[in-house]
Design a protein around this motif. Structure first.
Motif, PDB file in Angstrom:
ATOM      1  N   LEU A  14       0.545 -20.166  -9.693  1.00 31.84           N
ATOM      2  CA  LEU A  14       0.066 -20.028 -11.070  1.00 31.84           C
ATOM      3  C   LEU A  14       0.760 -21.050 -11.972  1.00 31.84           C
ATOM      4  O   LEU A  14       0.115 -21.697 -12.807  1.00 31.84           O
ATOM      5  CB  LEU A  14       0.317 -18.611 -11.579  1.00 31.84           C
ATOM      6  N   ARG A  17      -0.625 -24.561 -11.180  1.00 26.08           N
ATOM      7  CA  ARG A  17      -1.996 -24.745 -11.667  1.00 26.08           C
ATOM      8  C   ARG A  17      -2.037 -24.940 -13.180  1.00 26.08           C
ATOM      9  O   ARG A  17      -3.006 -25.470 -13.720  1.00 26.08           O
ATOM     10  CB  ARG A  17      -2.834 -23.528 -11.271  1.00 26.08           C
ATOM     11  N   ARG A  18      -1.004 -24.490 -13.863  1.00 25.12           N
ATOM     12  CA  ARG A  18      -0.929 -24.668 -15.315  1.00 25.12           C
ATOM     13  C   ARG A  18      -0.028 -25.834 -15.691  1.00 25.12           C
ATOM     14  O   ARG A  18       0.327 -26.008 -16.844  1.00 25.12           O
ATOM     15  CB  ARG A  18      -0.434 -23.371 -15.981  1.00 25.12           C
ATOM     16  N   LEU A  25       7.062 -21.609 -16.736  1.00 28.01           N
ATOM     17  CA  LEU A  25       6.177 -20.451 -16.804  1.00 28.01           C
ATOM     18  C   LEU A  25       6.890 -19.272 -17.461  1.00 28.01           C
ATOM     19  O   LEU A  25       6.315 -18.570 -18.301  1.00 28.01           O
ATOM     20  CB  LEU A  25       5.714 -20.069 -15.396  1.00 28.01           C
ATOM     21  N   ARG A  28       7.076 -19.865 -21.198  1.00 25.94           N
ATOM     22  CA  ARG A  28       5.803 -19.655 -21.879  1.00 25.94           C
ATOM     23  C   ARG A  28       5.525 -18.165 -22.065  1.00 25.94           C
ATOM     24  O   ARG A  28       4.924 -17.762 -23.063  1.00 25.94           O
ATOM     25  CB  ARG A  28       4.663 -20.298 -21.089  1.00 25.94           C
ATOM     26  N   THR A  63      -0.787 -17.185 -19.755  1.00 24.01           N
ATOM     27  CA  THR A  63      -1.563 -18.280 -19.159  1.00 24.01           C
ATOM     28  C   THR A  63      -3.063 -18.031 -19.202  1.00 24.01           C
ATOM     29  O   THR A  63      -3.847 -18.936 -18.903  1.00 24.01           O
ATOM     30  CB  THR A  63      -1.153 -18.497 -17.692  1.00 24.01           C
ATOM     31  N   ALA A  65      -4.574 -16.106 -17.177  1.00 26.44           N
ATOM     32  CA  ALA A  65      -5.021 -15.858 -15.805  1.00 26.44           C
ATOM     33  C   ALA A  65      -5.439 -14.399 -15.653  1.00 26.44           C
ATOM     34  O   ALA A  65      -4.940 -13.518 -16.346  1.00 26.44           O
ATOM     35  CB  ALA A  65      -3.904 -16.189 -14.818  1.00 26.44           C
TER      36      ALA A  65
END
Length: 210
Positions: A14, A17-18, A25, A28, A63, A65
């Protein structure tokens, strides 16, 4: 069954992919930057350390997701993204006899089914929250996804059923061979302590649909 390495793989995927590192991550999602460090994925004595359901929920929110996307990453991109039917049980039903076996798995069939992304636990079920004793985390009408086969550790949000038939959602403070200590989600309600003989079963909350 989802493995420890699968969950961490999903977090790393994840992040990638970001366009983020594991630390990026975490930042964020407004978590401690070291939350997902590789050094924190095992305890000092070599036992696997699982990310909390709260931290996973925060990175999904941060994100954008979906849980289905995260589950797909956990399977190495091989998941079909399909859904499984899981029983939806009300809090009153959960406290009644005949809805769970001795292991805390739902039995029978006197309930509705809801669709949820495949999570690898055939005994997973949805529980509809009622009342205000679990606010502000869970409100009346919220749905939580419970996975009886998932490992439970300190800090996890759990569903507990007592031998007296009471069902509650709490945070696990401490569990020993003889005692279960629970932190109430609503600050207006006291924390609880049960002896092992008073507890029917404890199951981990994996997800909340709020």
């Amino acid at each position: 069954m989802v493995k420890h390495a699968d969950i961490w793989q999903a977090i790393d995927t994840l992040a990638a992919r970001r366009g983020l590192s594991a630390s990026g991550l975490a930042k964020r999602a407004r978590l401690d930057p070291t939350t997902f460090n590789k050094s924190k994925r095992m305890t000092r004595d070599g036992r696997p350390r699982w990310p909390s359901t709260e931290s996973i929920a925060k990175i999904l929110e941060a994100t954008g997701a979906t849980l289905g996307e995260f589950t797909n990453y956990a399977s190495g991109g091989k998941a079909s993204g399909g859904l499984q039917n899981i029983p939806l049980i009300g809090m009153a039903q959960a406290g009644a006899k005949g809805y769970f076996d001795d292991a805390g798995y739902p039995v029978g069939g006197a309930w509705e089914d809801v669709n949820f992304p495949e999570i690898g636990d055939p005994h997973a079920y949805a529980l509809e929250i009622s009342g205000d004793s679990m606010e502000p985390v869970y409100r009346d009408g919220d749905i939580v996804i419970v996975c009886p086969q998932a490992n439970v550790r300190r800090g996890d949000r759990v569903v507990v059923k007592t031998k007296a038939g009471e069902v509650m959602a709490k945070m696990l403070k401490r569990q020993t061979a003889h005692k279960l200590e629970l932190k109430s989600l609503n600050p207006e309600h006291p924390d609880l302590v049960f002896s092992d003989e008073e507890v029917d079963w404890v199951a981990r909350i994996l997800w909340a649909s709020q």
